[in-house]
Design a protein around this motif. Structure first.
Motif, PDB file in Angstrom:
ATOM      1  N   GLN A  41       0.867  -1.266   0.195  1.00  0.00           N
ATOM      2  CA  GLN A  41      -0.103  -0.052   0.102  1.00  0.00           C
ATOM      3  C   GLN A  41       0.834   1.296   0.044  1.00  0.00           C
ATOM      4  OE1 GLN A  41      -2.712  -0.672   3.337  1.00  0.00           O
ATOM      5  NE2 GLN A  41      -4.434  -0.681   2.131  1.00  0.00           N
ATOM      6  N   HIS A  42       1.850   1.434   0.891  1.00  0.00           N
ATOM      7  CA  HIS A  42       2.793   2.637   0.957  1.00  0.00           C
ATOM      8  C   HIS A  42       3.429   2.691  -0.509  1.00  0.00           C
ATOM      9  CE1 HIS A  42       2.039   2.381   5.152  1.00  0.00           C
ATOM     10  NE2 HIS A  42       2.806   3.689   5.263  1.00  0.00           N
ATOM     11  N   LYS A  43       3.855   1.512  -0.907  1.00  0.00           N
ATOM     12  CA  LYS A  43       4.645   1.803  -2.298  1.00  0.00           C
ATOM     13  C   LYS A  43       3.611   2.167  -3.393  1.00  0.00           C
ATOM     14  CE  LYS A  43       8.770   0.315  -1.171  1.00  0.00           C
ATOM     15  NZ  LYS A  43       9.719   1.153  -1.328  1.00  0.00           N
ATOM     16  N   ALA A  44       2.441   1.798  -3.555  1.00  0.00           N
ATOM     17  CA  ALA A  44       1.477   2.132  -4.402  1.00  0.00           C
ATOM     18  C   ALA A  44       1.077   3.625  -4.217  1.00  0.00           C
ATOM     19  CB  ALA A  44       0.238   1.097  -4.375  1.00  0.00           C
ATOM     20  N   ALA A  45       1.102   3.970  -2.878  1.00  0.00           N
ATOM     21  CA  ALA A  45       0.827   5.648  -2.796  1.00  0.00           C
ATOM     22  C   ALA A  45       1.990   6.302  -2.906  1.00  0.00           C
ATOM     23  CB  ALA A  45       0.230   5.850  -1.278  1.00  0.00           C
ATOM     24  N   GLY A  46       3.197   5.821  -3.197  1.00  0.00           N
ATOM     25  CA  GLY A  46       4.363   6.540  -3.360  1.00  0.00           C
ATOM     26  C   GLY A  46       4.780   7.098  -1.961  1.00  0.00           C
ATOM     27  N   ARG A  47       4.386   6.515  -0.934  1.00  0.00           N
ATOM     28  CA  ARG A  47       4.935   7.080   0.389  1.00  0.00           C
ATOM     29  C   ARG A  47       6.122   6.363   0.926  1.00  0.00           C
ATOM     30  NH1 ARG A  47       0.004   6.485   4.234  1.00  0.00           N
ATOM     31  NH2 ARG A  47       1.404   7.606   5.642  1.00  0.00           N
ATOM     32  N   PRO A  48       7.013   6.755   1.609  1.00  0.00           N
ATOM     33  CA  PRO A  48       8.297   6.291   1.945  1.00  0.00           C
ATOM     34  C   PRO A  48       8.086   5.360   3.096  1.00  0.00           C
ATOM     35  CG  PRO A  48       7.771   8.408   3.140  1.00  0.00           C
ATOM     36  CD  PRO A  48       6.839   8.385   2.108  1.00  0.00           C
ATOM     37  N   TYR A  49       8.444   4.103   3.102  1.00  0.00           N
ATOM     38  CA  TYR A  49       8.514   3.126   4.053  1.00  0.00           C
ATOM     39  C   TYR A  49       9.937   2.436   4.328  1.00  0.00           C
ATOM     40  CZ  TYR A  49       5.940  -0.898   5.841  1.00  0.00           C
ATOM     41  OH  TYR A  49       5.435  -2.101   6.701  1.00  0.00           O
ATOM     42  N   THR A  50      10.097   2.628   5.552  1.00  0.00           N
ATOM     43  CA  THR A  50      11.412   2.085   6.010  1.00  0.00           C
ATOM     44  C   THR A  50      11.180   0.484   6.330  1.00  0.00           C
ATOM     45  OG1 THR A  50      12.008   4.106   6.886  1.00  0.00           O
ATOM     46  CG2 THR A  50      13.283   2.255   7.677  1.00  0.00           C
ATOM     47  N   GLY A  51      11.959  -0.203   5.649  1.00  0.00           N
ATOM     48  CA  GLY A  51      11.724  -1.550   5.598  1.00  0.00           C
ATOM     49  C   GLY A  51      12.520  -2.182   6.831  1.00  0.00           C
ATOM     50  N   VAL A  52      13.749  -1.536   7.203  1.00  0.00           N
ATOM     51  CA  VAL A  52      14.652  -2.036   8.224  1.00  0.00           C
ATOM     52  C   VAL A  52      14.901  -0.770   8.937  1.00  0.00           C
ATOM     53  CG1 VAL A  52      16.932  -3.253   8.727  1.00  0.00           C
ATOM     54  CG2 VAL A  52      15.683  -3.976   6.937  1.00  0.00           C
ATOM     55  N   LYS A  53      14.656  -0.915  10.225  1.00  0.00           N
ATOM     56  CA  LYS A  53      14.963   0.417  10.906  1.00  0.00           C
ATOM     57  C   LYS A  53      16.686   0.411  11.534  1.00  0.00           C
ATOM     58  CE  LYS A  53      10.424   1.064  12.811  1.00  0.00           C
ATOM     59  NZ  LYS A  53       9.394   1.087  13.919  1.00  0.00           N
ATOM     60  N   PRO A  54      17.256   1.366  11.123  1.00  0.00           N
ATOM     61  CA  PRO A  54      18.687   1.248  11.608  1.00  0.00           C
ATOM     62  C   PRO A  54      18.872   1.222  13.180  1.00  0.00           C
ATOM     63  CG  PRO A  54      18.140   2.959   9.967  1.00  0.00           C
ATOM     64  CD  PRO A  54      16.987   2.739  10.414  1.00  0.00           C
ATOM     65  N   VAL A  55      19.814   0.341  13.535  1.00  0.00           N
ATOM     66  CA  VAL A  55      20.324   0.266  14.920  1.00  0.00           C
ATOM     67  C   VAL A  55      20.370   1.534  15.493  1.00  0.00           C
ATOM     68  CG1 VAL A  55      21.921  -0.911  16.479  1.00  0.00           C
ATOM     69  CG2 VAL A  55      21.294  -2.021  14.232  1.00  0.00           C
ATOM     70  N   ASP A  56      21.036   2.469  15.078  1.00  0.00           N
ATOM     71  CA  ASP A  56      21.439   3.635  15.689  1.00  0.00           C
ATOM     72  C   ASP A  56      20.132   4.702  16.058  1.00  0.00           C
ATOM     73  OD1 ASP A  56      21.139   4.219  12.948  1.00  0.00           O
ATOM     74  OD2 ASP A  56      22.693   5.531  12.842  1.00  0.00           O
TER      75      ASP A  56
END
Length: 280
Positions: A41-56
Motif C-alpha cells: 500500500q505504501h509503495k502504491a501510494a508513493g509514500r516512504p516506508y522504512t523496511g529495516v530500522k537502523p540500529v542507531d
C-alpha cells in the motif's frame, strides 16, 4: 513514535525493526497478517516506508525514552517484524534481531526486559537470542488446528512444518526456561470464513487442545486480546462476539484443569489498566 512506540499503557516499547516479511506472496504469507500488504500500500501510494530500522536510530529513540521516562513507566521492549527465511543485511534471523538486543543491552544494561517475537527457530539460533541478551522468547504458534495452520500459514508449513514448529517451541524452553517462552496465538481466526470452524464449540475444543498441549509442558501461551472485554449485552452475535465467546470459552475450560498458582506471573508483561465505563 515512528521508531519506538509504546503500548500496554507505556509499559512496553514495541520495536518493529523489520517491516516486511520474507514469507511473501499468496503462497507464503500468513493469511491474517497485513505486514506485506502495508508495504504494498505504501509503495502504491508513493509514500516512504522504512523496511529495516537502523540500529542507531533505535538507540537514539530509546535514549529519548530513557531520558524522559523519569517515572520508570517503561519496563520492557519487544523486537519484532517479519520472518527471515534467507538473510537481511547479510544476517540470518537470530543474528538480525539479535544485533538490536546486543546494542540495546550494551547501551542500556539492565534498563529493560528484552523480548523477541520471531519464528520457532532451531535450538542453536534460540541460544544466540539468549546470548545477545534477550530474556523472553515469543515463538508464536498462530493457530492450533492442523488444517487451518496449513491453510493460514502456508509459508511456515512449507519451510518448517507444524509439527517441527511445535517441537522447536518446546525445545526453546530448554534454553530460556518454560516460564520465559510465551507462544502467542491469533485469537479469532479459528472461526474465520470460509475455512474456519462453523460453531463456537468446535473452535473452543481445538484452541483448548493447543493450550493444554503447551501448558502440560510448563509453557503458558499468551492470553489473546479481548478475553476480558466482553461485548455489550445488547450486541448481536457478530464476529466480534463469536470471537470473544471462543477465546474466553477456551480459557475458562483450560482454567478448570490448571490452578492459577500453577503458573507464576510472567515477566515482561504489564498489569491490565483499571476498567473504565467504555471498556466494561
Amino acid at each position: 513514535m515512528e521508531v519506538a512506540p509504546t503500548i500496554q499503557w507505556g509499559y512496553l516499547i514495541y520495536l518493529t525493526v523489520f517491516r516486511v516479511c520474507q514469507y511473501f506472496g499468496a503462497k507464503e504469507e500468513c493469511q491474517y497478517c497485513d505486514i506485506n500488504h502495508n508495504w504494498r500500500q505504501h509503495k502504491a501510494a508513493g509514500r516512504p516506508y522504512t523496511g529495516v530500522k537502523p540500529v542507531d536510530e533505535v538507540l537514539e529513540a530509546l535514549a529519548i525514552i530513557d531520558r524522559y521516562d523519569t517515572a520508570g513507566t517503561s519496563h520492557a521492549y519487544t523486537l519484532t517484524g517479519g520472518s527471515v527465511t534467507s538473510k537481511v543485511d547479510g544476517l540470518e534471523e537470530a543474528d538480525f534481531y539479535g544485533r538490536y538486543a546486543k546494542a540495546i543491552e550494551e547501551r542500556f544494561p539492565g534498563r529493560w526486559i528484552g523480548k523477541v517475537v520471531a519464528q520457532a527457530l532451531p535450538r542453536a539460533d534460540v541460544q544466540r537470542f539468549r546470548d545477545y541478551g534477550v530474556q523472553i522468547y515469543h515463538p508464536n504458534y498462530e493457530v492450533w488446528d492442523k488444517r487451518l495452520f496449513e491453510l493460514y500459514c502456508p509459508g511456515k508449513e512449507r519451510y518448517v512444518g507444524r509439527e517441527e514448529w511445535h517441537r522447536r517451541i518446546l525445545e526453546s524452553a530448554e534454553v530460556f526456561g518454560p516460564r520465559n517462552v510465551i507462544p502467542n496465538f491469533v485469537a479469532g481466526i479459528e472461526m474465520a470464513e470460509p475455512f474456519g470452524f462453523t460453531t463456537v464449540d468446535e473452535a473452543i475444543e481445538s484452541t483448548t487442545e493447543g493450550l493444554q498441549y503447551f501448558m502440560s509442558r510448563g509453557i503458558l501461551p499468551a492470553s489473546p486480546p479481548g478475553v476480558r472485554n466482553r461485548p455489550p449485552r445488547s450486541a448481536a452475535p457478530t464476529r466480534r462476539a463469536r470471537r470473544w465467546s471462543t477465546t474466553s470459552g477456551c480459557w475458562r475450560r483450560t482454567a478448570r484443569r490448571w490452578r492459577p498458582t500453577a503458573f507464576p506471573p510472567r515477566p515482561g508483561t504489564a498489569r491490565p489498566a483499571p476498567a473504565t465505563r467504555s471498556s466494561r
